[in-house]
Design a protein around this motif. Structure first.
Motif, PDB file in Angstrom:
ATOM      1  N   VAL A   9       0.887  -1.274   0.004  1.00  0.00           N
ATOM      2  CA  VAL A   9      -0.147   0.116   0.063  1.00  0.00           C
ATOM      3  C   VAL A   9       1.037   1.175   0.046  1.00  0.00           C
ATOM      4  O   VAL A   9       1.750   1.363   0.504  1.00  0.00           O
ATOM      5  N   GLY A  10       0.608   2.048  -0.958  1.00  0.00           N
ATOM      6  CA  GLY A  10       1.166   3.511  -0.923  1.00  0.00           C
ATOM      7  C   GLY A  10       2.636   3.381  -0.787  1.00  0.00           C
ATOM      8  O   GLY A  10       3.582   3.899  -0.373  1.00  0.00           O
ATOM      9  N   GLY A  11       3.144   2.205  -1.677  1.00  0.00           N
ATOM     10  CA  GLY A  11       4.593   2.281  -2.135  1.00  0.00           C
ATOM     11  C   GLY A  11       5.446   1.657  -1.082  1.00  0.00           C
ATOM     12  O   GLY A  11       6.628   1.416  -1.057  1.00  0.00           O
ATOM     13  N   MET A  12       4.648   1.049  -0.040  1.00  0.00           N
ATOM     14  CA  MET A  12       5.392   0.339   1.069  1.00  0.00           C
ATOM     15  C   MET A  12       5.021  -1.295   1.077  1.00  0.00           C
ATOM     16  O   MET A  12       3.506  -1.467   0.728  1.00  0.00           O
ATOM     17  N   LEU A  13       5.822  -2.181   1.442  1.00  0.00           N
ATOM     18  CA  LEU A  13       5.608  -3.557   1.479  1.00  0.00           C
ATOM     19  C   LEU A  13       5.317  -3.846   3.003  1.00  0.00           C
ATOM     20  O   LEU A  13       6.185  -3.684   3.843  1.00  0.00           O
ATOM     21  N   TYR A  14       4.255  -4.405   3.221  1.00  0.00           N
ATOM     22  CA  TYR A  14       3.790  -4.915   4.730  1.00  0.00           C
ATOM     23  C   TYR A  14       3.954  -6.333   5.265  1.00  0.00           C
ATOM     24  O   TYR A  14       3.458  -6.996   4.232  1.00  0.00           O
ATOM     25  N   ALA A  15       4.518  -6.672   6.179  1.00  0.00           N
ATOM     26  CA  ALA A  15       4.409  -7.918   6.505  1.00  0.00           C
ATOM     27  C   ALA A  15       3.741  -8.145   7.810  1.00  0.00           C
ATOM     28  O   ALA A  15       3.918  -7.657   8.762  1.00  0.00           O
ATOM     29  N   VAL A  16       2.632  -8.931   7.830  1.00  0.00           N
ATOM     30  CA  VAL A  16       1.566  -9.057   9.058  1.00  0.00           C
ATOM     31  C   VAL A  16       1.508 -10.292   9.655  1.00  0.00           C
ATOM     32  O   VAL A  16       1.332 -11.293   8.819  1.00  0.00           O
ATOM     33  N   GLY A  17       1.551 -10.081  10.900  1.00  0.00           N
ATOM     34  CA  GLY A  17       1.487 -11.485  11.814  1.00  0.00           C
ATOM     35  C   GLY A  17       2.471 -12.478  11.521  1.00  0.00           C
ATOM     36  O   GLY A  17       3.417 -12.315  10.924  1.00  0.00           O
ATOM     37  N   GLY A  18       1.709 -13.690  11.219  1.00  0.00           N
ATOM     38  CA  GLY A  18       2.905 -14.894  11.086  1.00  0.00           C
ATOM     39  C   GLY A  18       3.229 -15.649  12.390  1.00  0.00           C
ATOM     40  O   GLY A  18       2.447 -15.540  13.638  1.00  0.00           O
ATOM     41  N   TYR A  19       3.960 -16.604  12.428  1.00  0.00           N
ATOM     42  CA  TYR A  19       4.609 -17.280  13.685  1.00  0.00           C
ATOM     43  C   TYR A  19       6.023 -17.337  13.755  1.00  0.00           C
ATOM     44  O   TYR A  19       6.888 -17.227  12.838  1.00  0.00           O
ATOM     45  N   ASP A  20       6.502 -16.806  15.012  1.00  0.00           N
ATOM     46  CA  ASP A  20       7.874 -16.469  15.246  1.00  0.00           C
ATOM     47  C   ASP A  20       8.439 -17.988  15.858  1.00  0.00           C
ATOM     48  O   ASP A  20       8.172 -18.002  17.066  1.00  0.00           O
ATOM     49  N   GLY A  21       9.071 -18.564  15.031  1.00  0.00           N
ATOM     50  CA  GLY A  21       9.801 -19.983  15.414  1.00  0.00           C
ATOM     51  C   GLY A  21      10.747 -19.730  16.725  1.00  0.00           C
ATOM     52  O   GLY A  21      10.884 -20.798  17.472  1.00  0.00           O
ATOM     53  N   ALA A  22      11.186 -18.581  17.081  1.00  0.00           N
ATOM     54  CA  ALA A  22      11.960 -18.374  18.164  1.00  0.00           C
ATOM     55  C   ALA A  22      11.058 -18.262  19.613  1.00  0.00           C
ATOM     56  O   ALA A  22      11.444 -19.447  20.357  1.00  0.00           O
ATOM     57  N   SER A  23      10.166 -17.735  19.464  1.00  0.00           N
ATOM     58  CA  SER A  23       9.541 -17.535  20.784  1.00  0.00           C
ATOM     59  C   SER A  23       8.179 -18.489  20.796  1.00  0.00           C
ATOM     60  O   SER A  23       7.575 -18.695  21.815  1.00  0.00           O
ATOM     61  N   ARG A  24       8.017 -18.963  19.704  1.00  0.00           N
ATOM     62  CA  ARG A  24       6.934 -19.782  19.500  1.00  0.00           C
ATOM     63  C   ARG A  24       5.640 -19.468  19.546  1.00  0.00           C
ATOM     64  O   ARG A  24       4.848 -19.942  20.430  1.00  0.00           O
ATOM     65  N   GLN A  25       5.265 -18.220  19.025  1.00  0.00           N
ATOM     66  CA  GLN A  25       4.298 -17.445  19.308  1.00  0.00           C
ATOM     67  C   GLN A  25       3.604 -17.110  18.082  1.00  0.00           C
ATOM     68  O   GLN A  25       4.283 -16.771  16.968  1.00  0.00           O
ATOM     69  N   CYS A  26       2.260 -16.932  17.802  1.00  0.00           N
ATOM     70  CA  CYS A  26       1.584 -16.468  16.873  1.00  0.00           C
ATOM     71  C   CYS A  26       1.715 -14.935  17.058  1.00  0.00           C
ATOM     72  O   CYS A  26       1.674 -14.168  18.319  1.00  0.00           O
ATOM     73  N   LEU A  27       1.990 -14.061  16.049  1.00  0.00           N
ATOM     74  CA  LEU A  27       2.273 -12.756  16.126  1.00  0.00           C
ATOM     75  C   LEU A  27       0.963 -11.836  15.821  1.00  0.00           C
ATOM     76  O   LEU A  27       0.251 -12.122  14.998  1.00  0.00           O
ATOM     77  N   SER A  28       1.007 -10.872  16.593  1.00  0.00           N
ATOM     78  CA  SER A  28       0.147  -9.355  16.233  1.00  0.00           C
ATOM     79  C   SER A  28       0.894  -8.440  15.656  1.00  0.00           C
ATOM     80  O   SER A  28       0.352  -7.464  15.081  1.00  0.00           O
ATOM     81  N   THR A  29       2.201  -8.399  15.672  1.00  0.00           N
ATOM     82  CA  THR A  29       2.940  -7.256  15.214  1.00  0.00           C
ATOM     83  C   THR A  29       2.908  -7.155  13.484  1.00  0.00           C
ATOM     84  O   THR A  29       3.020  -8.206  12.710  1.00  0.00           O
ATOM     85  N   VAL A  30       3.363  -5.953  13.115  1.00  0.00           N
ATOM     86  CA  VAL A  30       3.267  -5.885  11.558  1.00  0.00           C
ATOM     87  C   VAL A  30       4.564  -4.929  11.564  1.00  0.00           C
ATOM     88  O   VAL A  30       4.873  -3.881  12.212  1.00  0.00           O
ATOM     89  N   GLU A  31       5.205  -5.149  10.209  1.00  0.00           N
ATOM     90  CA  GLU A  31       6.196  -4.217   9.922  1.00  0.00           C
ATOM     91  C   GLU A  31       6.200  -3.912   8.552  1.00  0.00           C
ATOM     92  O   GLU A  31       5.791  -4.477   7.715  1.00  0.00           O
ATOM     93  N   CYS A  32       6.824  -2.805   8.213  1.00  0.00           N
ATOM     94  CA  CYS A  32       6.619  -2.413   6.659  1.00  0.00           C
ATOM     95  C   CYS A  32       8.151  -2.024   6.092  1.00  0.00           C
ATOM     96  O   CYS A  32       9.007  -1.596   6.943  1.00  0.00           O
ATOM     97  N   TYR A  33       8.227  -2.110   4.840  1.00  0.00           N
ATOM     98  CA  TYR A  33       9.780  -2.141   4.201  1.00  0.00           C
ATOM     99  C   TYR A  33       9.674  -0.994   3.117  1.00  0.00           C
ATOM    100  O   TYR A  33       8.382  -0.613   2.426  1.00  0.00           O
ATOM    101  N   ASN A  34      10.508  -0.080   3.281  1.00  0.00           N
ATOM    102  CA  ASN A  34      10.520   1.098   2.267  1.00  0.00           C
ATOM    103  C   ASN A  34      11.977   0.467   1.290  1.00  0.00           C
ATOM    104  O   ASN A  34      13.147   0.514   2.052  1.00  0.00           O
ATOM    105  N   SER A  35      11.699   0.579   0.119  1.00  0.00           N
ATOM    106  CA  SER A  35      12.660   0.047  -0.785  1.00  0.00           C
ATOM    107  C   SER A  35      13.795   1.082  -0.959  1.00  0.00           C
ATOM    108  O   SER A  35      14.905   0.721  -1.343  1.00  0.00           O
TER     109      SER A  35
END
Ligand SMILES: *[C@@H]1O[C@H](CO)[C@@H](O)[C@H](O)[C@H]1NC(C)=O
Ligand SMILES: *[C@@H]1O[C@H](CO)[C@@H](O)[C@H](O)[C@H]1NC(C)=O
Ligand SMILES: *[C@@H]1O[C@H](CO)[C@@H](O)[C@H](O)[C@H]1NC(C)=O
Length: 458
Positions: free
Chosen positions: A310-336
């Motif tokens: 969206v708006g020229g940014m790539l968003y990665a939403v939730g998923g599963y963190d193999g390290a802490s073995r938790q499903c995630l609510s966090t979201v991060e975005c990438y500016n190329s």
């Protein structure tokens, strides 16, 4: 007479080969040989696939007359006038010394008044090629004036550049690729929105589920995934015109349950699972060079991640963190342009295997699960306010479903509800805040399938 026959056969053959990558060449051929029918078809095709056509080498090698004739068309199919401006800049920069003289001639056809004020100030005004041409600066002033006028007076401005483009809407297909049913499968089926039915197309060369799926430059890319025994780095591309799969360059890393999206003409493969750990790594694919290379990794390992642009940014939403073995609510975005990942607002709930899609500049996170709990809830992120809000629940609980947006609706395809793999499809209408189940189901229940929307071949 014989020559006439050869010409006709040739034109008919070329018509069957129309493709975003070569339609400009076919157009030039038709023009030269007075194949009126073919010329019209190639013109329409280029207008309807403008965003893909401008990525081709042929576009950069067009003459100025041909570029002007293409970009002056009222029928260009574009998400925003930004595409036309960017196309002009790319074409001029391809041979800057010679072509910068031509800026004013080209900019005459770019409908600057239709661009947002932000884009005009941040992008157009900052462009050196515009700064160096007084005629271009006049076009910019015209656009600014348009924005300053009260809406009712704008209609009085007599300029071709304030006229809205009126594209003929292209028929679309929704393509569902591979998936688990219950094991990895090769089957590919397409939903025709107009006929409201499914049909099978060429199968994948090998079994694949949990892959990333995008449509870029007129081709579908099935990226990585799981083949029933291994997580793979292979990538297959599908040409809808030829109904044919071919393999392209492998990714650097093996990944299943990754996210895939297109940002600024590059295909990104984000996170996923390599068979032993969740991945934070991210790589990009350049279609022109057929090469994958790593870019900055995410801040978090994310398998079963959903992504959207969206708006020229790539968003990665939730998923599963193999390290802490938790499903995630966090979201991060990438500016190329900075090659950086930054956290944005979290979702209200943890979601792994959520379906992520973009509609009207908003990012949707649909279903997913937190441990054994499969969700039917849906939330939506507005980048302008950096906030998430809840919208209506789906009819069914779904995780690992495919999501795509088309005709102003958000479609969710298959997935599993915790016990069954679903063959149903439902769509969300943001104007009514309602989910509706599509009456025609897929031929098989499948979760972890790749889903994308493509232009229906002629
Ligand atoms: C559905 O798919 C899952 C994997 O997503 C598989 O483990 C399960 O056996 C499948 N269930 C049915 C009923 O086919
Ligand atoms: C899965 O991929 C591996 C490595 O590419 C290959 O050796 C294997 O035969 C594939 N398995 C299936 C079932 O296609
Ligand atoms: C990316 O970052 C640069 C530098 O901070 C900024 O100018 C640009 O607007 C950002 N891109 C987007 C799409 O926000």
């Amino acid at each position: 007479l014989q020559l006439q026959d050869v010409k006709r056969t040739c034109c008919e053959f070329l018509e069957s080969q129309l493709h975003p990558i070569n339609c400009l060449g076919i157009r030039a051929f038709a023009d030269m040989h007075a194949c009126t029918d073919l010329l019209n078809k190639a013109n329409t095709y280029a207008e309807q696939h403008f965003s893909d056509v401008i990525l081709s080498e042929e576009f950069l090698n067009l003459g100025v007359e041909q570029v002007c004739s293409l970009i002056s068309s009222d029928k260009l199919t574009i998400a925003s006038e930004e595409k036309v401006f960017e196309a002009v800049i790319a074409w001029v920069n391809h041979d800057k010394d010679v072509r910068q003289e031509l800026m004013a001639r080209l900019m005459e056809h770019v409908r600057l008044p239709l661009l947002s004020r932000e884009y005009l100030v941040q992008r157009v005004e900052e462009e050196t090629l515009v700064k160096n041409s007084s005629a271009c600066k006049d076009y910019l002033i015209e656009a600014m004036k348009y924005h300053l006028l009260p809406t009712e007076q704008r209609a009085l401005m007599k300029s071709t550049r304030t006229r809205l483009r009126t594209p003929v809407s292209l028929p679309k297909l929704m393509m569902v690729v591979g998936g688990q049913a219950p094991k990895a499968i090769r089957s590919v089926e397409c939903y025709d929105f107009k006929e409201e039915r499914w049909h099978q197309v060429a199968e994948l060369p090998s079994r694949r589920c949990r892959a990333g799926m995008v449509y870029m430059g007129g081709l579908v890319f099935a990226v990585g995934g799981f083949n029933g025994s291994l997580r793979v780095r292979t990538v297959d591309s599908y040409d809808p015109v030829k109904d044919q799969w071919t393999s392209v360059a492998n990714m650097q890393d093996r990944r299943s349950t990754l996210g895939a999206a297109v940002l600024n003409g590059l295909l990104y493969a984000v996170g996923g699972f390599d068979g032993s750990t969740g991945l934070s790594s991210v790589e990009a694919y350049n279609m022109k060079t057929n090469e994958w290379y790593h870019v900055a990794p995410m801040n978090t390992r994310r398998s079963s991640v959903g992504v959207g642009v969206v708006g020229g940014m790539l968003y990665a939403v939730g998923g599963y963190d193999g390290a802490s073995r938790q499903c995630l609510s966090t979201v991060e975005c990438y500016n190329s342009s900075t090659n950086e990942w930054t956290y944005v607002a979290e979702m209200s709930t943890r979601r792994s295997g959520a379906g992520v899609g973009v509609l009207n500049n908003l990012l949707y996170a649909v279903g997913g699960h937190d441990g054994p709990l499969v969700r039917k809830s849906v939330e939506v992120y507005d980048p302008a306010t950096n906030t998430w809000r809840q919208v209506a629940d789906m009819n069914m609980c779904r995780r690992n479903a495919g999501v795509c947006a088309v005709y102003g609706l958000l479609y969710v395809v298959g997935g599993d509800d915790g016990s069954c793999n679903l063959s149903t499809v439902e769509y969300y209408n943001p104007t009514t805040d309602k989910w509706t189940v599509v009456s025609s189901c897929m031929s098989t229940g499948r979760s972890y399938a790749g889903v994308t929307v493509i232009d229906k071949p002629l």
